[in-house]
Design a protein around this motif. Structure first.
Motif, PDB file in Angstrom:
ATOM      1  N   LEU A   9      -5.347  10.698  -3.149  1.00  0.00           N
ATOM      2  CA  LEU A   9      -4.923  10.025  -4.382  1.00  0.00           C
ATOM      3  C   LEU A   9      -5.588  10.614  -5.630  1.00  0.00           C
ATOM      4  CD1 LEU A   9      -4.806   6.337  -3.073  1.00  0.00           C
ATOM      5  CD2 LEU A   9      -2.885   7.838  -3.522  1.00  0.00           C
ATOM      6  N   GLY A  38       4.730  11.861  -5.145  1.00  0.00           N
ATOM      7  CA  GLY A  38       4.666  10.499  -4.609  1.00  0.00           C
ATOM      8  C   GLY A  38       5.171  10.418  -3.182  1.00  0.00           C
ATOM      9  N   PHE A  83     -11.072   7.546   6.842  1.00  0.00           N
ATOM     10  CA  PHE A  83      -9.771   7.197   6.248  1.00  0.00           C
ATOM     11  C   PHE A  83      -9.899   7.027   4.728  1.00  0.00           C
ATOM     12  CE2 PHE A  83      -6.782   3.958   4.723  1.00  0.00           C
ATOM     13  CZ  PHE A  83      -5.574   4.509   5.103  1.00  0.00           C
ATOM     14  N   LEU A  84     -10.915   6.260   4.313  1.00  0.00           N
ATOM     15  CA  LEU A  84     -11.064   6.000   2.875  1.00  0.00           C
ATOM     16  C   LEU A  84     -11.375   7.289   2.108  1.00  0.00           C
ATOM     17  CD1 LEU A  84     -13.083   2.644   2.979  1.00  0.00           C
ATOM     18  CD2 LEU A  84     -10.798   2.948   2.077  1.00  0.00           C
ATOM     19  N   PHE A 102      -5.166   6.107  11.875  1.00  0.00           N
ATOM     20  CA  PHE A 102      -6.222   5.092  11.721  1.00  0.00           C
ATOM     21  C   PHE A 102      -6.096   4.025  12.812  1.00  0.00           C
ATOM     22  CE2 PHE A 102      -7.666   0.977  10.194  1.00  0.00           C
ATOM     23  CZ  PHE A 102      -8.879   1.234   9.576  1.00  0.00           C
ATOM     24  N   MET A 119      -6.029  -4.133   8.003  1.00  0.00           N
ATOM     25  CA  MET A 119      -6.168  -3.824   9.428  1.00  0.00           C
ATOM     26  C   MET A 119      -7.297  -4.641  10.063  1.00  0.00           C
ATOM     27  SD  MET A 119      -3.802  -1.922  10.204  1.00  0.00           S
ATOM     28  CE  MET A 119      -2.496  -1.522   9.099  1.00  0.00           C
ATOM     29  N   VAL A 131       0.847  -1.198   0.000  1.00  0.00           N
ATOM     30  CA  VAL A 131       0.000   0.000   0.000  1.00  0.00           C
ATOM     31  C   VAL A 131       0.885   1.251   0.000  1.00  0.00           C
ATOM     32  CG1 VAL A 131      -1.626   1.363   1.400  1.00  0.00           C
ATOM     33  CG2 VAL A 131      -1.998  -1.085   1.105  1.00  0.00           C
ATOM     34  N   PHE A 132       1.906   1.256   0.884  1.00  0.00           N
ATOM     35  CA  PHE A 132       2.810   2.413   0.952  1.00  0.00           C
ATOM     36  C   PHE A 132       3.558   2.599  -0.372  1.00  0.00           C
ATOM     37  CE2 PHE A 132       2.810   1.496   5.679  1.00  0.00           C
ATOM     38  CZ  PHE A 132       2.003   2.576   5.973  1.00  0.00           C
ATOM     39  N   ASN A 133       3.863   1.489  -1.017  1.00  0.00           N
ATOM     40  CA  ASN A 133       4.557   1.531  -2.300  1.00  0.00           C
ATOM     41  C   ASN A 133       3.631   2.073  -3.389  1.00  0.00           C
ATOM     42  OD1 ASN A 133       6.901   1.036  -3.639  1.00  0.00           O
ATOM     43  ND2 ASN A 133       6.387  -1.059  -4.163  1.00  0.00           N
ATOM     44  N   MET A 192      -8.809   8.694  -0.674  1.00  0.00           N
ATOM     45  CA  MET A 192      -9.244   8.861  -2.070  1.00  0.00           C
ATOM     46  C   MET A 192      -8.997  10.289  -2.533  1.00  0.00           C
ATOM     47  SD  MET A 192     -12.699   6.516  -2.211  1.00  0.00           S
ATOM     48  CE  MET A 192     -13.328   7.270  -3.696  1.00  0.00           C
ATOM     49  N   VAL A 228       0.872   3.961  -3.235  1.00  0.00           N
ATOM     50  CA  VAL A 228       0.381   5.355  -3.195  1.00  0.00           C
ATOM     51  C   VAL A 228       1.396   6.335  -3.796  1.00  0.00           C
ATOM     52  CG1 VAL A 228      -1.173   5.140  -1.227  1.00  0.00           C
ATOM     53  CG2 VAL A 228       1.220   5.699  -0.811  1.00  0.00           C
ATOM     54  N   GLN A 229       2.638   5.909  -3.915  1.00  0.00           N
ATOM     55  CA  GLN A 229       3.654   6.815  -4.440  1.00  0.00           C
ATOM     56  C   GLN A 229       3.753   6.795  -5.954  1.00  0.00           C
ATOM     57  OE1 GLN A 229       7.347   7.079  -2.260  1.00  0.00           O
ATOM     58  NE2 GLN A 229       6.550   5.614  -0.814  1.00  0.00           N
ATOM     59  N   ASP A 282      -9.617   1.307 -10.522  1.00  0.00           N
ATOM     60  CA  ASP A 282      -9.029   2.572 -10.075  1.00  0.00           C
ATOM     61  C   ASP A 282      -8.199   2.367  -8.797  1.00  0.00           C
ATOM     62  OD1 ASP A 282      -8.455   5.148  -9.316  1.00  0.00           O
ATOM     63  OD2 ASP A 282     -10.394   5.915 -10.017  1.00  0.00           O
ATOM     64  N   PRO A 324      -6.395   2.280  -0.788  1.00  0.00           N
ATOM     65  CA  PRO A 324      -6.817   2.470   0.614  1.00  0.00           C
ATOM     66  C   PRO A 324      -7.738   1.349   1.116  1.00  0.00           C
ATOM     67  CG  PRO A 324      -7.699   4.217  -0.798  1.00  0.00           C
ATOM     68  CD  PRO A 324      -6.782   3.414  -1.633  1.00  0.00           C
ATOM     69  N   SER A 325      -8.502   0.741   0.196  1.00  0.00           N
ATOM     70  CA  SER A 325      -9.386  -0.367   0.620  1.00  0.00           C
ATOM     71  C   SER A 325      -8.556  -1.551   1.090  1.00  0.00           C
ATOM     72  CB  SER A 325     -10.290  -0.805  -0.534  1.00  0.00           C
ATOM     73  OG  SER A 325     -11.002   0.288  -1.013  1.00  0.00           O
ATOM     74  N   PHE A 369      -5.681  -1.370   2.488  1.00  0.00           N
ATOM     75  CA  PHE A 369      -5.170  -1.025   3.819  1.00  0.00           C
ATOM     76  C   PHE A 369      -6.230  -1.324   4.887  1.00  0.00           C
ATOM     77  CE2 PHE A 369      -4.652   1.788   7.426  1.00  0.00           C
ATOM     78  CZ  PHE A 369      -3.345   1.552   7.770  1.00  0.00           C
ATOM     79  N   VAL A 370      -7.460  -0.892   4.626  1.00  0.00           N
ATOM     80  CA  VAL A 370      -8.533  -1.113   5.609  1.00  0.00           C
ATOM     81  C   VAL A 370      -8.753  -2.612   5.827  1.00  0.00           C
ATOM     82  CG1 VAL A 370     -11.029  -0.859   5.994  1.00  0.00           C
ATOM     83  CG2 VAL A 370      -9.687   1.087   5.207  1.00  0.00           C
ATOM     84  N   MET A 371      -8.772  -3.370   4.722  1.00  0.00           N
ATOM     85  CA  MET A 371      -8.971  -4.832   4.851  1.00  0.00           C
ATOM     86  C   MET A 371      -7.824  -5.484   5.619  1.00  0.00           C
ATOM     87  SD  MET A 371     -10.668  -6.236   1.377  1.00  0.00           S
ATOM     88  CE  MET A 371     -10.413  -7.923   1.877  1.00  0.00           C
ATOM     89  N   ALA A 395      -6.952   4.552  -6.869  1.00  0.00           N
ATOM     90  CA  ALA A 395      -7.285   5.504  -5.794  1.00  0.00           C
ATOM     91  C   ALA A 395      -8.344   4.914  -4.855  1.00  0.00           C
ATOM     92  CB  ALA A 395      -7.790   6.799  -6.399  1.00  0.00           C
ATOM     93  N   ILE A 396      -9.114   3.961  -5.366  1.00  0.00           N
ATOM     94  CA  ILE A 396     -10.119   3.303  -4.524  1.00  0.00           C
ATOM     95  C   ILE A 396      -9.541   2.004  -3.954  1.00  0.00           C
ATOM     96  CG2 ILE A 396     -12.412   2.225  -4.520  1.00  0.00           C
ATOM     97  CD1 ILE A 396     -13.135   4.169  -6.832  1.00  0.00           C
TER      98      ILE A 396
END
Lengths: 507, 154
Positions: B114, B76, B106-107, B90, A401, A220-222, B111, A224-225, A388, A394-395, A397-399, A390-391
């Motif tokens: 991003l 980035g 958070f989401l 979070f 956690m 995830v951290f990778n 979003m 987003v960049q 996408d 982060p999803s 990441f939430v899953m 962008a969706i």
């Protein structure tokens, strides 16, 4: 220990029940989707979805995870063919032929062959697993602490060569992972080690949160960049299964590559990526027109895809019969077994033989499910890679956690996941491979506890380690595996460098 | 990669030394001759050995691979740092505030970070994803998520 045919048949009938079929189909579809998404490996897919199996019956859980494993191995080829980005490392060899085929308008032919080759390889791997693993476990029943220590050393000897471009960094990761595995109570005396007085650390770092952190959160951290756009070809998907002519043309390659893939998969530490490249190399060596390889030769594609799927059956052999994972995904599967209260190894064959046979049947069913779901959803899975980010990111990441928290309802596990996610990101950024840590976490306690038990037996004489023929044989195998895996690693390095060079010249 | 390898090698050596020192304070075993500190000490020795090799190679200029350069001003890098802060937050508030509100916020935030700007999309999708995850884990799998401020409602 031979095959118990009655039990095998009854296991197939147990697995062919609507509930298990549904779990396998869900797992396979999820696996193909995960595999098709670049950056989401089979290991990450299984790690991320393990929490979904908590609270379910062992067969349902393991069947679903096997479905994910097999599906992800095939799914990796979709993005390799269509966007020149292997969805999983095991599909890296697939892009060498798959992408040029797609570029010249044969995406459908390439994808249908990838699916059929994956199915073919998977079936061969599952069959070999069914017949080979009971024999190995029969021998392993004679194992004592000395043999188990030898086995752990054998497993650890190949850890160095997996997934990293620098062997020194691979070794550092392995030693670091082994050190992490010593956190908590000492297995013999019960003395707490490196716990900083924290109760949560007494049992060592929790396995599932650790692996979710290392493989999912770090990505995830990778992700987003990244801002770059992906290269894409027009997906002209006009068929679901390969033509008879293509099957006939590639049949020998498929058979040879499947056997190679299963054999390589059975070596602990050597995963689908190595299997695919070795099979690809063999296909090229035996081809009538080796000069055509690299320009979209269907035999090369068939070789790599059948080998990486056969590898999954091969990797299950040491997992089930010896309790030693064959690759990173089976290491995660081992964690799932333990969560279900099952310890793979020779005792599993002795105490839960019916369950072992049901796993064989699940593996076979997963291949059939993969063929049908893959063929039915070939167009849809091709679109999955356009989800996408962008969706999606982060999803994930939430899953991750949620998955970390769900097992014990403990927020410490969530912190562990995040900490290992950050560690995993930093390590990947500076080229330290993560898989050795995972295997070290599993093999470390096995090596230490059996070494210490052997020393209790001998009253502290280390020569006991060289007193049993099987143990000595395993240690010699360890040396041989180390040498071979280093050589194989160098070959792949050279091949990758040549491919990158060709790619740079071509672009 | 040279500087990174030197730093990595030094971190490895210091970690190994710390483990060696901590292990030396663990009690010895009279029967086996090796106590709880033996195995960690052995591993620390291995880590120090390979970290030293990495350090020497880096100093000799033989580091493998090239490190993609990143500046603080890169979009980035900024996204990565923002994600890191959001992730820490979070985790810190998930239990007291509860999974549902934390996850939706958070989401939505991520979003937006991003690049999503469509208000309907960033308003609706996080709620749907959170509801989906909550239903699967809480209702289908019967695995409890932290209820937090919604404790009385759930």
């Amino acid at each position: 220990m031979g095959i118990n045919w009655d039990l095998l048949v009854s296991s197939y009938s147990a697995v062919f029940s609507p509930g298990i079929i549904l779990m396998i189909c869900i797992g396979t579809a999820a696996g193909i989707t995960m595999g098709a998404l670049p950056g989401l490996t089979a290991t990450m897919g299984v790690a991320l979805l393990v929490p979904l199996t908590f609270g379910r019956a062992p067969l349902e859980s393991i069947s679903m995870l096997i479905g994910i494993y097999c599906g992800a191995m095939y799914g990796g080829s979709i993005s390799a063919i269509l966007i020149r980005t292997p969805g999983t490392p095991a599909a890296a060899a697939t892009l060498l032929e798959g992408y040029p085929m797609a570029q010249r308008g044969e995406a459908g032919r390439a994808m249908s062959m990838a699916l059929f080759a994956s199915f073919f390889g998977g079936v061969v791997g599952a069959l070999i697993m069914t017949f080979a693993s009971p024999l190995i476990s029969g021998v392993a029943l004679e194992f004592g602490p000395v043999e188990y220590f030898g086995l752990a050393v054998f497993g650890l000897s190949v850890i160095v060569s997996i997934s990293g471009r620098s062997l020194i960094k691979g070794a550092m990761s392995a030693f670091f992972g082994l050190m992490i595995a010593t956190i908590g109570f000492d297995p013999i005396s019960g003395f707490p080690r490196f716990t900083f007085g924290m109760i949560e650390m007494m049992e060592g770092p929790p396995f599932i949160p650790t692996l979710i952190g290392l493989f999912a959160v770090s990505e995830v951290f990778n992700e987003v960049q990244k801002t770059g756009k992906i290269e894409r070809v027009k997906a002209n998907i006009d068929r679901y299964l390969p033509s008879w002519a293509d099957i006939k043309k590639t049949f020998k390659t498929l058979t040879r590559s499947s056997v190679i893939g299963t054999g390589i998969g059975a070596i602990p530490g050597a995963g689908g990526d190595i299997a695919a490249f070795v099979a690809y190399g063999e296909a090229k060596r035996n081809a009538k027109h080796p000069e055509r390889f690299g320009t979209g030769e269907i035999e090369g594609l068939a070789a790599s895809e059948s080998a990486n799927n056969a590898c999954s059956g091969g990797a299950m052999i040491p997992l089930l019969s010896l309790g030693v994972p064959g690759d990173a995904v089976t290491a995660v599967l081992l964690g799932a077994f333990v969560v279900q209260g099952l310890q793979p190894g020779p005792m599993l064959y002795k105490e839960h033989m019916d369950f072992v046979y049901q796993i064989f049947a699940s593996m076979m069913l997963a291949q059939i499910a993969m063929l049908f779901i893959g063929a039915a959803g070939i167009r849809m899975f091709a679109k999955v890679i356009l989800v996408d980010r962008a969706i999606l990111t982060p999803s994930i990441f939430v899953m991750s956690m949620v998955g970390a928290y769900a097992m014990r309802s403990n927020v410490f596990d969530v912190y562990t996941t995040l900490a290992f996610g950050i560690l995993g990101y930093v390590m990947q950024r500076y080229d330290y491979p993560l898989s050795p840590i995972l295997l070290a976490l599993i093999l470390g306690p096995m090596a230490e506890s059996n070494l210490r038990r052997a020393m209790v037996i001998s009253g502290g004489d280390p020569l006991i380690l060289f007193s049993r023929p099987i143990a000595v044989g395993l240690m010699l195998l360890a040396v041989a595996a180390l040498v071979l895996s280093i050589r194989g690693h160098r070959k792949i390095e050279a091949k990758l460098a040549a491919t990158e060079g060709a790619g740079a010249r071509g672009s | 990669m040279k500087v990174a390898d030197i730093v990595g090698g030094l971190i490895g050596i210091f970690t190994g030394l710390w483990v060696l020192w901590t292990s030396s304070n663990m009690p010895a075993d009279v029967v086996m001759k090796i106590g709880p500190g033996f195995f960690p000490s052995m591993l620390a020795g291995g880590l120090i050995l390979f970290s030293g090799a990495l350090l020497v190679k880096a100093i000799q200029g033989k580091s493998k691979g090239r490190l993609e350069s990143r500046q603080w001003s890169d979009v980035g890098v900024r996204r990565g740092l923002i994600t890191l802060c959001a992730a820490i937050l979070f985790v810190a508030v998930m239990e007291p505030l509860g999974f549902i509100p934390t996850s939706i916020v958070f989401l939505t935030f991520m979003m937006w970070v991003l690049g999503k700007r469509n208000p309907l999309l960033i308003g609706l999708v996080p709620t749907l994803i959170t509801a989906g995850v909550w239903l699967v884990f809480e209702k289908l799998l019967h695995l409890s998520m932290p209820p937090g401020v919604l404790d009385s409602l759930l």
